[in-house]
Scaffold this motif. Structure first.
Motif, PDB file in Angstrom:
ATOM      1  N   GLN A 180       0.086   3.356  -2.057  1.00  0.00           N
ATOM      2  CA  GLN A 180      -0.639   2.086  -2.124  1.00  0.00           C
ATOM      3  C   GLN A 180      -0.192   1.025  -3.032  1.00  0.00           C
ATOM      4  O   GLN A 180      -0.387   0.052  -2.824  1.00  0.00           O
ATOM      5  N   ALA A 181       0.205   1.394  -4.268  1.00  0.00           N
ATOM      6  CA  ALA A 181       0.917   0.604  -5.220  1.00  0.00           C
ATOM      7  C   ALA A 181       2.022  -0.178  -4.489  1.00  0.00           C
ATOM      8  O   ALA A 181       2.334  -1.341  -4.748  1.00  0.00           O
ATOM      9  N   GLY A 182       2.828   0.602  -3.985  1.00  0.00           N
ATOM     10  CA  GLY A 182       3.949   0.062  -3.109  1.00  0.00           C
ATOM     11  C   GLY A 182       3.661  -1.023  -1.916  1.00  0.00           C
ATOM     12  O   GLY A 182       4.586  -1.755  -1.654  1.00  0.00           O
ATOM     13  N   ASN A 183       2.474  -0.992  -1.568  1.00  0.00           N
ATOM     14  CA  ASN A 183       2.063  -1.963  -0.465  1.00  0.00           C
ATOM     15  C   ASN A 183       0.899  -2.997  -0.975  1.00  0.00           C
ATOM     16  O   ASN A 183       0.172  -3.395  -0.027  1.00  0.00           O
ATOM     17  N   LEU A 184       0.960  -3.326  -2.043  1.00  0.00           N
ATOM     18  CA  LEU A 184      -0.188  -4.337  -2.264  1.00  0.00           C
ATOM     19  C   LEU A 184       0.014  -5.489  -1.805  1.00  0.00           C
ATOM     20  O   LEU A 184       1.353  -5.952  -1.737  1.00  0.00           O
ATOM     21  N   PRO A 185      -0.906  -6.469  -1.725  1.00  0.00           N
ATOM     22  CA  PRO A 185      -0.612  -7.926  -1.070  1.00  0.00           C
ATOM     23  C   PRO A 185       0.032  -8.843  -2.170  1.00  0.00           C
ATOM     24  O   PRO A 185      -0.177  -8.557  -3.256  1.00  0.00           O
TER      25      PRO A 185
END
Length: 112
Positions: free
Chosen positions: A78-83
């Motif tokens: 999730q951290a790697g896919n932050l907007p």
């Protein structure tokens, strides 16, 4: 290594450069800016600097804020896919204030 105790703090005391961690304690970013909807004095989230650039972490994704770090509720994926900030619904960036400004506001002597 510091032996200083780690204390929880409010978002208003959060400083740029503070490490930001995933839910399991892995550091993935540092705080760049604290975001606040100044019209209603509500914490909106933080902008973080990652190896991939600036990203937005929503307030709902912040688990706790300490003097030494911010712990999110995010997994590593999730951290790697932050907007990116422009993909978020940012309201207003809280301007940086000095400690003197903060104390002055607390006691009614600073700029509002």
């Amino acid at each position: 290594m510091s032996d200083a105790p780690d204390h929880p703090i409010a978002y208003t005391a959060l400083q740029p450069g503070t490490p930001v961690q995933t839910s399991d304690g892995h550091t993935f970013a540092t705080v760049q800016d604290v975001l606040v909807d100044e019209r209603v004095s509500v914490f909106d989230g933080i902008l973080v600097e990652t190896s991939e650039g600036t990203r937005f972490v929503d307030a709902d994704q912040i688990g706790s804020i300490y003097t030494s770090h911010v712990r999110t509720t995010l997994s590593a994926d999730q951290a790697g896919n932050l907007p990116h900030p422009e993909e978020s619904t940012l309201v207003e960036i809280k301007p940086a204030r000095s400690m003197a400004d903060r104390l002055g506001r607390m006691f009614g002597r600073g700029n509002r």
